[in-house]
Design an enzyme around this catalytic site. Structure first.
Site, PDB file in Angstrom:
ATOM      1  N   CYS A 112       0.829  -1.199   0.000  1.00  0.00           N
ATOM      2  CA  CYS A 112       0.000   0.000   0.000  1.00  0.00           C
ATOM      3  C   CYS A 112       0.868   1.255   0.000  1.00  0.00           C
ATOM      4  O   CYS A 112       1.892   1.309   0.688  1.00  0.00           O
ATOM      5  CB  CYS A 112      -0.923   0.000   1.222  1.00  0.00           C
ATOM      6  N   CYS A 193      -7.363  -1.083   8.056  1.00  0.00           N
ATOM      7  CA  CYS A 193      -6.411   0.018   7.885  1.00  0.00           C
ATOM      8  C   CYS A 193      -6.008   0.543   9.257  1.00  0.00           C
ATOM      9  O   CYS A 193      -6.864   0.924  10.066  1.00  0.00           O
ATOM     10  CB  CYS A 193      -7.032   1.134   7.049  1.00  0.00           C
ATOM     11  N   PHE A 334     -11.096  31.138   2.696  1.00  0.00           N
ATOM     12  CA  PHE A 334     -11.166  29.693   2.477  1.00  0.00           C
ATOM     13  C   PHE A 334     -11.738  29.060   3.746  1.00  0.00           C
ATOM     14  O   PHE A 334     -11.187  28.127   4.316  1.00  0.00           O
ATOM     15  CB  PHE A 334      -9.796  29.106   2.155  1.00  0.00           C
ATOM     16  N   CYS A 429      -1.610  23.420   3.734  1.00  0.00           N
ATOM     17  CA  CYS A 429      -1.491  21.975   3.574  1.00  0.00           C
ATOM     18  C   CYS A 429      -0.368  21.612   2.604  1.00  0.00           C
ATOM     19  O   CYS A 429      -0.132  20.432   2.351  1.00  0.00           O
ATOM     20  CB  CYS A 429      -2.816  21.369   3.105  1.00  0.00           C
TER      21      CYS A 429
END
Length: 484
Positions: A112, A193, A334, A429
């Site tokens: 993964c 997960c 935002f 980010c």
């Protein structure tokens, strides 16, 4: 793993496949693996790249990026891709391990591509991310001592409250549900997960079985999971309508108490509920007045890590403090559903919040009304220089908070550099676009005051950050002399 991150404009398609149109010689170069005669039997890893790969050098000085290798290790590698200026490789054998190497908690680590730093101990992961943030800021002439970078962190497992799962049906009819392999479009099936919250991870195996029971699983593009307060929501990307399969989804969801929505169609995509949630979807955020509840839509932007999101809000409230005067005007740009707007309004700021998505703007207004907070919710394009300039003229804010998507906010920061705004809190980010935008603010007379690295996605090389800028001396407009 792909996540339900910030809403971004769709990327224009080129109309061609890069692989399909490569010349044969290019393909051989891109996937060349027989390079054993060019490299020594052992290599020493000298550093860690920003994206978490080990860095080594060939005898000729060519850079080699090695998947899964850590600084200080001695390794044998195989090159799987050659470039003009560097090569890409993976481990064949670990001869001597670094003291920071640990056993990854996830059983899918070898396949993964979601969590690429699980083999590095947690403190070292966070130290690496702080170094990356410092280096990117330094490229713009901003020197930040590592000791000044605050670290906002959470648990390292079971922290992620939303995810997007790929769905694929192979040539033999086998169903694959999971995440993409590292640097590949190949899908890796997973039955659990490590980083998903338990209520989502426990659904992976049942979802795989449910897909296998459908008449037309090939018409499912992907699945999106969200864990809000007391409610799990599933959104199905249905490419073509299949009434019998939708009935199966309703029965499956009713049995588990899950809300289910469908994004249907290929060109004109529409959303509808199959199983409506019994109450509004909501999440809780901190404020000076105590916990606040924010309504959220299944496709709204929501920070994936609730613990780190809480730390970021608390940090914003601490850095900005209480308003310096009654009803100090603040622009939250935002703004999403009000993640920062409402806590700041609860601290006494006169908040005007601007969001690009009409749906989230409406949700923000409803959230403010529900919390009895006077927040002006506005919809606008914050990447448009004209709109940004008018916004700053008509809202004489003393503080601006901005939390843009990955492409950053260059037009806005250019305008802020010419404004009278005294403080700017930038939540990013992407540290690269933050650094680019920070250069405009610094050239406009701002000075960096506080820096934090937010470890939003533990075990990955992704990092988020918060930077507080304050204007030093007169603003550009205040500094212009007007002769009578």
């Amino acid at each position: 793993m792909a996540g339900l991150g910030k809403r971004r404009p769709p990327r224009q398609r080129s109309g061609v496949s890069g692989l399909a149109h490569k010349r044969p010689s290019d393909t051989r170069r891109a996937y060349q693996t027989d390079t054993s005669d060019e490299l020594p039997d052992e290599l020493e890893i000298q550093g860690l790249s920003h994206d978490g790969r080990g860095i080594a050098r060939s005898p000729a000085g060519k850079t080699l990026f090695v998947e899964g290798a850590l600084p200080g290790e001695r390794v044998r590698v195989a090159v799987h891709r050659t470039r003009k200026r560097y090569d890409e490789a993976h481990l064949r054998e670990l001869i001597e391990a670094a003291p920071t190497r640990v056993t990854p908690p996830c059983p899918y680590i070898e396949r993964c591509g979601g969590c690429d730093l699980q083999h590095l101990e947690l403190d070292a992961q966070r130290r690496h991310k702080a170094v990356v943030l410092s280096e990117l800021l330094a490229r713009q002439g901003v020197e930040v001592d590592l000791e000044r970078i605050e670290v906002l962190a959470s648990d390292d497992v079971a922290y992620r409250r939303r995810a997007r799962l790929g769905v694929r049906v192979d040539a033999d009819g086998g169903i694959h549900l999971g995440f993409r392999a590292r640097r590949s479009h190949r899908l890796v099936s997973v039955e659990s997960c490590t980083v998903l919250v338990p209520e989502l991870s426990s659904l992976l195996a049942p979802l795989h079985q449910q897909l296998a029971s459908l008449e037309a699983p090939r018409q499912v593009g992907h699945l999106e999971l969200l864990a809000s307060d007391g409610q799990v929501t599933l959104v199905i990307r249905q490419l073509r309508e299949q009434p019998a399969d939708l009935a199966r989804w309703r029965a499956w969801a009713d049995e588990r108490g899950i809300a289910v929505g469908v994004l249907a169609g290929r060109e004109q995509v529409r959303f509808e509920w199959l199983v409506t949630p019994p109450r509004r979807l909501q999440v809780t955020v901190p404020s000076a007045r105590g916990p606040l509840s924010l309504g959220v839509g299944p496709s709204d932007f929501l920070q994936a890590n609730a613990q780190v999101n809480q730390r970021m809000i608390e940090t914003a409230l601490d850095w900005l403090g209480t308003p310096r005067r009654v009803d100090e005007p603040l622009l939250d740009l935002f703004a999403g559903i009000g993640n920062f707007s409402l806590p700041l309004a609860a601290s006494g700021y006169a908040v005007s919040a601007v969001e690009g998505s009409p749906e989230m703007t409406s949700r923000l207004a409803d959230n403010a009304a529900g919390a009895d907070l006077d927040v002006a919710a506005l919809q606008g394009n914050l990447h448009d220089e004209g709109q940004v300039a008018r916004l700053l003229r008509t809202h004489d804010a003393e503080v601006v908070v901005l939390d843009p998507p990955r492409e950053g906010a260059e037009a806005l920061c250019r305008a802020l550099a010419k404004s009278t705004v005294s403080r700017v809190l930038y939540i990013a980010c992407d540290p690269a676009t933050l650094s680019r935008d920070a250069a405009h603010l610094l050239q406009g007379g701002y000075c960096l005051q506080r820096v934090a690295m937010a470890d939003m996605f533990v075990h990955t090389s992704h990092l988020e950050s918060m930077v507080l800028f304050e204007r030093q001396g007169p603003s550009p407009r205040q500094g212009v002399r007007k002769d009578g």
